[in-house]
Design a protein around this motif. Structure first.
Motif, PDB file in Angstrom:
ATOM      1  N   SER A  89       0.834  -1.190   0.000  1.00 32.46           N
ATOM      2  CA  SER A  89       0.000   0.000   0.000  1.00 32.46           C
ATOM      3  C   SER A  89       0.874   1.246   0.000  1.00 32.46           C
ATOM      4  CB  SER A  89      -0.906  -0.032   1.231  1.00 32.46           C
ATOM      5  OG  SER A  89      -1.238   1.276   1.608  1.00 32.46           O
ATOM      6  N   SER A  92      -0.114   4.287   0.249  1.00 31.10           N
ATOM      7  CA  SER A  92      -0.515   5.283   1.233  1.00 31.10           C
ATOM      8  C   SER A  92       0.024   4.904   2.615  1.00 31.10           C
ATOM      9  CB  SER A  92      -2.031   5.451   1.254  1.00 31.10           C
ATOM     10  OG  SER A  92      -2.651   4.247   1.628  1.00 31.10           O
ATOM     11  N   ARG A  93       0.020   3.614   2.907  1.00 33.07           N
ATOM     12  CA  ARG A  93       0.574   3.197   4.187  1.00 33.07           C
ATOM     13  C   ARG A  93       2.076   3.474   4.241  1.00 33.07           C
ATOM     14  NH1 ARG A  93      -0.703  -2.569   6.673  1.00 33.07           N
ATOM     15  NH2 ARG A  93      -2.676  -1.487   6.990  1.00 33.07           N
ATOM     16  N   HIS A 103       3.675   5.704   2.635  1.00 34.07           N
ATOM     17  CA  HIS A 103       3.865   7.148   2.720  1.00 34.07           C
ATOM     18  C   HIS A 103       3.664   7.630   4.151  1.00 34.07           C
ATOM     19  CE1 HIS A 103       3.958  11.234   1.223  1.00 34.07           C
ATOM     20  NE2 HIS A 103       2.858  11.500   1.909  1.00 34.07           N
ATOM     21  N   GLN A 104       2.607   7.114   4.748  1.00 35.21           N
ATOM     22  CA  GLN A 104       2.262   7.488   6.114  1.00 35.21           C
ATOM     23  C   GLN A 104       3.401   7.121   7.071  1.00 35.21           C
ATOM     24  OE1 GLN A 104      -1.217   5.308   7.083  1.00 35.21           O
ATOM     25  NE2 GLN A 104      -1.970   6.797   8.581  1.00 35.21           N
ATOM     26  N   LEU A 105       3.911   5.911   6.930  1.00 40.48           N
ATOM     27  CA  LEU A 105       4.986   5.453   7.812  1.00 40.48           C
ATOM     28  C   LEU A 105       6.249   6.285   7.584  1.00 40.48           C
ATOM     29  CD1 LEU A 105       4.446   1.593   7.593  1.00 40.48           C
ATOM     30  CD2 LEU A 105       4.071   3.056   9.599  1.00 40.48           C
ATOM     31  N   THR A 106       6.529   6.570   6.333  1.00 42.60           N
ATOM     32  CA  THR A 106       7.714   7.362   6.012  1.00 42.60           C
ATOM     33  C   THR A 106       7.620   8.755   6.629  1.00 42.60           C
ATOM     34  OG1 THR A 106       7.898   6.158   3.948  1.00 42.60           O
ATOM     35  CG2 THR A 106       9.168   8.152   4.098  1.00 42.60           C
ATOM     36  N   GLN A 107       6.416   9.324   6.562  1.00 41.67           N
ATOM     37  CA  GLN A 107       6.188  10.644   7.165  1.00 41.67           C
ATOM     38  C   GLN A 107       6.489  10.633   8.667  1.00 41.67           C
ATOM     39  OE1 GLN A 107       6.123  12.534   4.498  1.00 41.67           O
ATOM     40  NE2 GLN A 107       4.351  13.748   5.131  1.00 41.67           N
ATOM     41  N   LEU A 108       6.229   9.473   9.272  1.00 40.09           N
ATOM     42  CA  LEU A 108       6.450   9.357  10.712  1.00 40.09           C
ATOM     43  C   LEU A 108       7.906   9.008  11.041  1.00 40.09           C
ATOM     44  CD1 LEU A 108       3.224   7.358  11.572  1.00 40.09           C
ATOM     45  CD2 LEU A 108       3.738   9.704  12.305  1.00 40.09           C
ATOM     46  N   ARG A 119      11.237   4.369   8.326  1.00 39.10           N
ATOM     47  CA  ARG A 119      11.729   4.039   6.987  1.00 39.10           C
ATOM     48  C   ARG A 119      12.973   3.184   7.145  1.00 39.10           C
ATOM     49  NH1 ARG A 119      13.234   9.722   7.451  1.00 39.10           N
ATOM     50  NH2 ARG A 119      11.455  10.341   6.195  1.00 39.10           N
TER      51      ARG A 119
END
Ligand SMILES: [Zn+2]
Ligand SMILES: [Zn+2]
Ligand SMILES: [Zn+2]
Length: 246
Positions: free
Chosen positions: A181, A183-184, A186-191, A194
């Motif tokens: 996913s 979006s998932r 992306h979300q994790l990377t934003q947090l 990574r």
């Protein structure tokens, strides 16, 4: 119309009509046909665009590479393995030539086909390892796995754990995130979650909470399962959970 559109997917040299193809090239074409149309190749081998020379099928059969009947034409196990190796070398060569040597794909195509006949499997595995065991060629077609890929997968799997397997206080470095996913991801990377990031397990119950350098994050069990990490010995990178300092 349909035939024309299909045409464009074939690597350029297959469309050249005036040169006798080698048996290896026919094996590659059959592999390609099999990827697209399934294991029974009977109806594709008579198709004009593949430029089958008279006697080629018989020759491949006498070498033990294909078997055929009235209704079927397919690889024997030996033919399958031979074609697999050829296609693997060809597609890895394309990767090498375009990614590392910055060649245009059109040019790489011809060189890739020379390459596959002169390189032994051990060297192909070496190149595969160098390139990080790529899964697809620049055309987007799958690169058949080699022993090197299987071993790399096994050693990564045995060395990594998912976040749910760690204990409170443990420190780990994120190896990779196993999600399809975007979006998932992306979300994790934003947090800050990574590959390469260091995290601490802050709490396991009632919910899993991890800490990064900057923040504290609660994660669903399902998401935590998809985050693969290497355990770190405490003290090897940072001394303790930054949360306990303040
Ligand atoms: Zn080739
Ligand atoms: Zn390709
Ligand atoms: Zn590999």
């Amino acid at each position: 119309m349909g035939a024309k559109r299909r045409h464009q997917h074939y690597p350029g040299r297959w469309r050249r009509q005036h040169r006798r193809k080698t048996l290896d090239e026919y094996l590659e074409i059959l592999w390609y046909m099999q990827e697209r149309h399934g294991t029974n190749l009977k109806k594709f081998m008579i198709h004009e665009e593949f430029d089958w020379q008279p006697g080629v099928a018989e020759e491949l059969q006498s070498m033990g590479y294909i078997e055929q009947s009235e209704t079927e034409l397919k690889f024997t196990p030996a033919g399958y393995e031979k074609a697999r190796q050829l296609v693997r070398s060809h597609r890895l060569a394309e990767r090498l030539l375009t990614d590392v040597l910055n060649m245009k794909l059109d040019h790489a195509e011809t060189s890739a086909c020379e390459f596959e006949h002169i390189i032994v499997p051990e060297i192909v595995d070496g190149i595969c390892t160098l390139l990080g065991h790529p899964k697809i060629c620049p055309h987007g077609l799958p690169i058949p796995e080699g022993n090197c890929c299987r071993e790399a997968k096994r050693s990564i799997e045995s060395a990594t754990k998912n976040l749910n397997q760690l204990q409170v206080g443990q420190q780990a470095r994120i190896a990779y995130i196993n999600t399809r996913s975007n979006s998932r991801m992306h979300q994790l990377t934003q947090l800050g979650i990574r590959p390469g990031a260091i995290i601490w397990i802050h709490q396991k119950y009632p919910a899993l909470v991890i800490r990064t350098d900057h923040t504290q994050i609660a994660l669903d069990e399902e998401i935590a399962n998809d985050i693969l990490v290497w355990e770190l010995q405490s003290g090897s990178v940072a001394t303790k959970d930054p949360a306990s300092e303040g």
